[in-house]
Design a protein around this motif. Structure first.
Motif, mmCIF file in Angstrom:
data_model
loop_
_atom_site.group_PDB
_atom_site.id
_atom_site.type_symbol
_atom_site.label_atom_id
_atom_site.label_comp_id
_atom_site.label_asym_id
_atom_site.label_seq_id
_atom_site.Cartn_x
_atom_site.Cartn_y
_atom_site.Cartn_z
ATOM 1 N N GLN A 155 -8.477 -40.962 -36.601
ATOM 2 C CA GLN A 155 -8.223 -40.566 -35.468
ATOM 3 C C GLN A 155 -7.076 -41.511 -35.186
ATOM 4 O O GLN A 155 -7.368 -42.162 -34.040
ATOM 5 C CB GLN A 155 -9.287 -41.772 -34.957
ATOM 6 C CG GLN A 155 -10.829 -40.905 -34.767
ATOM 7 C CD GLN A 155 -10.883 -39.683 -35.193
ATOM 8 O OE1 GLN A 155 -10.441 -39.248 -34.369
ATOM 9 N NE2 GLN A 155 -11.486 -38.370 -36.469
ATOM 10 N N ALA A 156 -6.010 -40.630 -35.394
ATOM 11 C CA ALA A 156 -4.845 -41.251 -34.646
ATOM 12 C C ALA A 156 -4.471 -40.351 -34.089
ATOM 13 O O ALA A 156 -4.480 -38.696 -34.424
ATOM 14 C CB ALA A 156 -4.444 -41.851 -35.588
ATOM 15 N N ASN A 157 -3.097 -40.774 -33.692
ATOM 16 C CA ASN A 157 -2.332 -39.493 -32.948
ATOM 17 C C ASN A 157 -1.050 -39.142 -33.841
ATOM 18 O O ASN A 157 -0.788 -39.362 -34.911
ATOM 19 C CB ASN A 157 -1.367 -39.753 -31.985
ATOM 20 C CG ASN A 157 -0.619 -41.025 -32.179
ATOM 21 O OD1 ASN A 157 -1.317 -42.062 -32.331
ATOM 22 N ND2 ASN A 157 0.666 -40.690 -31.664
ATOM 23 N N LYS A 158 -1.340 -37.663 -33.653
ATOM 24 C CA LYS A 158 -0.083 -36.378 -34.682
ATOM 25 C C LYS A 158 1.476 -36.837 -34.392
ATOM 26 O O LYS A 158 1.188 -37.095 -32.902
ATOM 27 C CB LYS A 158 -0.262 -34.800 -34.956
ATOM 28 C CG LYS A 158 -1.332 -34.971 -35.069
ATOM 29 C CD LYS A 158 -2.425 -33.509 -35.405
ATOM 30 C CE LYS A 158 -2.465 -32.812 -33.727
ATOM 31 N NZ LYS A 158 -1.964 -31.176 -33.782
ATOM 32 N N PHE A 159 2.152 -36.597 -34.467
ATOM 33 C CA PHE A 159 3.269 -37.342 -34.452
ATOM 34 C C PHE A 159 4.182 -36.097 -35.246
ATOM 35 O O PHE A 159 4.325 -35.175 -37.025
ATOM 36 C CB PHE A 159 4.586 -38.089 -34.676
ATOM 37 C CG PHE A 159 3.971 -38.924 -35.824
ATOM 38 C CD1 PHE A 159 5.371 -38.802 -36.707
ATOM 39 C CD2 PHE A 159 2.995 -39.180 -36.960
ATOM 40 C CE1 PHE A 159 4.695 -39.228 -38.162
ATOM 41 C CE2 PHE A 159 3.014 -39.988 -38.288
ATOM 42 C CZ PHE A 159 4.471 -39.802 -38.482
ATOM 43 N N ALA A 160 5.889 -35.764 -34.862
ATOM 44 C CA ALA A 160 6.441 -34.529 -35.028
ATOM 45 C C ALA A 160 8.122 -35.404 -34.855
ATOM 46 O O ALA A 160 8.596 -35.571 -34.036
ATOM 47 C CB ALA A 160 6.806 -33.319 -35.094
ATOM 48 N N MET A 161 8.934 -35.516 -36.295
ATOM 49 C CA MET A 161 10.656 -36.108 -36.481
ATOM 50 C C MET A 161 11.051 -34.855 -37.179
ATOM 51 O O MET A 161 10.631 -34.003 -37.706
ATOM 52 C CB MET A 161 10.327 -36.860 -37.532
ATOM 53 C CG MET A 161 9.657 -38.310 -36.659
ATOM 54 S SD MET A 161 9.348 -39.970 -37.767
ATOM 55 C CE MET A 161 11.303 -40.116 -36.519
ATOM 56 N N THR A 162 12.499 -34.785 -36.914
ATOM 57 C CA THR A 162 13.802 -33.490 -36.772
ATOM 58 C C THR A 162 14.546 -33.749 -37.949
ATOM 59 O O THR A 162 15.134 -35.318 -37.466
ATOM 60 C CB THR A 162 13.935 -32.440 -35.621
ATOM 61 O OG1 THR A 162 12.665 -32.367 -34.752
ATOM 62 C CG2 THR A 162 15.232 -32.310 -35.990
ATOM 63 N N PHE A 163 14.944 -33.670 -38.417
ATOM 64 C CA PHE A 163 16.071 -34.170 -39.162
ATOM 65 C C PHE A 163 16.641 -33.434 -39.928
ATOM 66 O O PHE A 163 16.471 -32.372 -40.242
ATOM 67 C CB PHE A 163 15.493 -34.947 -40.262
ATOM 68 C CG PHE A 163 14.937 -36.145 -40.454
ATOM 69 C CD1 PHE A 163 15.369 -37.649 -39.998
ATOM 70 C CD2 PHE A 163 13.288 -35.933 -40.622
ATOM 71 C CE1 PHE A 163 14.184 -38.393 -40.345
ATOM 72 C CE2 PHE A 163 11.965 -36.723 -40.516
ATOM 73 C CZ PHE A 163 13.018 -38.416 -40.376
ATOM 74 N N SER A 164 18.449 -33.452 -40.055
ATOM 75 C CA SER A 164 18.896 -32.934 -40.631
ATOM 76 C C SER A 164 18.975 -32.264 -42.110
ATOM 77 O O SER A 164 18.593 -33.392 -42.447
ATOM 78 C CB SER A 164 20.211 -33.447 -40.244
ATOM 79 O OG SER A 164 21.536 -34.500 -40.826
ATOM 80 N N SER A 165 19.246 -31.319 -42.333
ATOM 81 C CA SER A 165 18.856 -30.789 -43.495
ATOM 82 C C SER A 165 20.047 -32.013 -44.816
ATOM 83 O O SER A 165 20.121 -31.532 -45.665
ATOM 84 C CB SER A 165 19.342 -29.461 -43.998
ATOM 85 O OG SER A 165 20.986 -29.179 -44.552
#
Length: 639
Positions: A155-165
């Motif tokens: 029961q934890a928050n989802k998260f997202a991160m963006t990286f260059s290729s």
């Protein structure tokens, strides 16, 4: 002689594009222009004078007289009045000629060379390509329970991160594990299994989520960059067309639950110190409070970098070897249960603390050496040593306070820190309650009061107190002290920031200051108008928002009954906040109503009959409980 760009009249000394009459007409309806024209206007500077009769106003007459009688007094030395007029006319026609040239059509050959156009085109193409090369990783957290063969979702928050290729896949995975650990630590302790996403072994399983299918990502996928990882999955036919177009990978991290290794209530040795998240005790009944012992526990805050966690506690520099004097003391602390009831906890045994010897001498010299740290308006900070850990010790300045007042002030500070923990946890719950994903949009914020901060009462009491103790250069000036683990503000990249003062109403809209403003709003609402936090400051560890760790310390507050401490300005400051605060996006993320709808009748100071708190003496005579009569407005349905 310059001309007005509005009415085209020529003025001798006009220094703006429009005369004052045109400026006034620009802000008035057309039927009111006659009133402006009826007033006298100076033909020199263009300023309107209500009762002016002569062509020139007095300042312009004086200016003209100076030019005629003393040409060197003018801004342009040696130019007489006639020459000045010619000069202004020439400048006017030069401006007109420049404007005319600017409106001429220009041949395309004169704009840019073909080479520069090619460079711009290539740069734009590279920017477009780089933007398209970014890959987003969204992570959901699972775990394998000890006694079950089926993975369960945390029961934890989802998260997202963006990286260059171009980022290495292994580095990206480390960053995602770090973010996962922070999300895991946000789960309330009573609902959090014992596990970790920060590990060097293979106890965390990584898989790619595609609809209802999960494909395990093993080490063979992590040999190159994330761009190569994406291409490898694309060539294998694993990715859906939507995933390929959005360049978004959904990963599932599954950790193995661990068995508890030791009894958490035991006294640990330095080698057995463990990192645990903040605990909010609810085991303090009104008639039998628990006894507090100094526990060698440190809070795992921002475990992603060397500057966080254990490094927030400073160590003695080898160049500064300190001598210590040992004092015995009884420990005091405060805890709040889930309903906001505060309990004072008294230690049942004497403990020893070491205080830097001779720090007061350096304090009087104003030098932060020899165990002396700093001095504020009302108290000193100096070094102490307890249980293998370095502490900051706080006591009042003798010229400011006396023994009983020093004790009252320090107890008030610790009480406020504990209430700060309580309302900060409520703020985080508000964010999670509105949307689990939004938790990743705020930094990791904690109070510097977790577990190891306490009040000490010297046993036996000192013979000399206050100014008499200071004259003798004693290492302890009063019988009561506040102790907190020493923060390493001097470490590289760390920054001490004051977000808001005692009377300031800041309305920052962005980044960390805006989050702090939203917390102040949240605490006021969740306390039903009883606490407005102020003078908030803290240590900010390196990182870009929102991937930051912030440790708040030394707060102040305002209450309707002026009861939080000597800094408390009472209901007037709360009314001021309600009137001036402007809600930001983090207020809305926390599902807070607009501050203008706040019920200001709650701010009125409570009376003896209907007060918000009542005091109940415990049976053992050692503890006092503060029990709110009003139930918490958000507690129902959250647990």
């Amino acid at each position: 002689m310059p001309d007005c760009q509005g009415c085209s009249r020529a003025f001798l000394y006009l220094d703006t594009d429009n005369c004052q009459a045109c400026q006034k007409k620009a802000n008035l309806p057309k039927d009111s222009w006659g009133e402006v024209d009826s007033q006298g206007q100076c033909s020199g500077c263009g300023v309107i004078w209500r009762f002016l009769k002569d062509p020139l106003c007095a300042p312009c007459k004086k200016h003209q007289s100076n030019i005629t009688t003393n040409p060197t007094a003018h801004v342009d030395p040696g130019i007489n009045l006639l020459a000045q007029n010619i000069h202004h006319s020439a400048a006017f026609f030069e401006r007109q000629a420049s404007q005319s040239r600017l409106h001429q059509k220009v041949h395309s050959v004169a704009t840019k060379s073909q080479a520069s156009q090619n460079i711009l085109a290539r740069t734009a193409a590279m920017r477009k390509q780089n933007k398209g090369d970014d890959i987003m990783f969204q992570v959901v957290l699972f775990y394998w329970p000890l006694n079950l063969g089926v993975a369960k979702k945390l029961q934890a928050n989802k998260f997202a991160m963006t990286f260059s290729s171009g980022h290495l896949a292994t580095d990206v995975l480390k960053d995602l594990f770090r973010k996962a650990e922070l999300a895991y630590l946000d789960i309330p302790e009573d609902r959090r299994p014992l596990l970790s996403f920060l590990t060097d072994d293979s106890s965390v399983e990584v898989s790619l989520v595609q609809g209802s299918d999960n494909q395990k990502i093993d080490d063979s996928y992590l040999l190159g960059t994330v761009g190569e990882l994406f291409n490898q999955l694309q060539k294998s036919g694993t990715l859906s067309p939507t995933t390929e177009n959005k360049r978004k990978l959904i990963l599932r991290f599954t950790a193995w639950e661990k068995k508890p290794a030791i009894d958490e209530e035991a006294n640990f040795s330095d080698a057995d110190v463990i990192a645990v998240s903040k605990r909010r005790s609810n085991s303090a009944p009104a008639t039998s409070p628990p006894k507090r012992k100094v526990r060698k526990i440190k809070v795992a805050i921002g475990v992603h970098s060397e500057q966080s966690g254990a490094s927030q506690v400073s160590t003695v520099s080898p160049a500064e070897k300190l001598e210590y004097e040992t004092f015995q003391f009884t420990c005091f602390d405060y805890e709040l249960d889930e309903t906001g009831r505060m309990c004072e906890i008294v230690g049942d045994e004497l403990e020893d603390i070491e205080i830097a010897d001779g720090w007061l001498k350096h304090a009087k010299e104003g030098l932060p050496v020899g165990g002396y740290i700093s001095k504020g308006l009302s108290k000193y900070a100096f070094k102490g040593h307890l249980g293998g850990k370095e502490y900051a010790i706080f006591q009042g300045i003798p010229s400011w306070t006396f023994d009983t007042q020093n004790s009252t002030d320090l107890h008030d500070e610790l009480k406020l820190l504990r209430r700060g923990e309580y309302f900060l946890e409520d703020f985080k719950k508000r964010i999670r309650h509105a949307s689990e994903y939004q938790t990743s949009l705020i930094p990791c914020i904690e109070w510097h009061s977790e577990s190891d901060t306490f009040i000490g009462q010297l046993v036996p009491p000192l013979k000399n107190l206050g100014c008499a103790a200071a004259d003798q250069l004693q290492n302890m000036l009063f019988n009561t002290f506040l102790a907190a683990p020493l923060l390493d503000i001097r470490a590289k990249g760390n920054e001490e920031v004051r977000f808001v003062g005692n009377t300031d109403i800041e309305n920052n809209k962005y980044a960390l200051p805006a989050v702090i403003n939203a917390f102040i709003h949240s605490a006021l609402v969740d306390s039903a108008g009883q606490y407005l936090f102020a003078d908030l400051q803290g240590l900010v560890y390196p990182g870009n928002f929102p991937d930051q760790t912030v440790i708040l310390f030394d707060p102040q507050a305002h209450t309707p009954s002026f009861s939080s401490g000597h800094w408390d300005l009472g209901p007037s400051q709360i009314y001021k906040f309600v009137k001036q605060h402007i809600c930001n996006k983090f207020c809305r993320m926390a599902d807070l109503d607009d501050i203008r709808t706040f019920d200001q009748s709650l701010i009125a100071a409570p009376s003896a009959e209907n007060g918000n708190e009542v005091e109940v003496e415990a049976q053992n005579g050692k503890s006092v409980h503060s029990i709110p009569r009003r139930s918490h407005p958000l507690r129902e349905g959250w647990e």
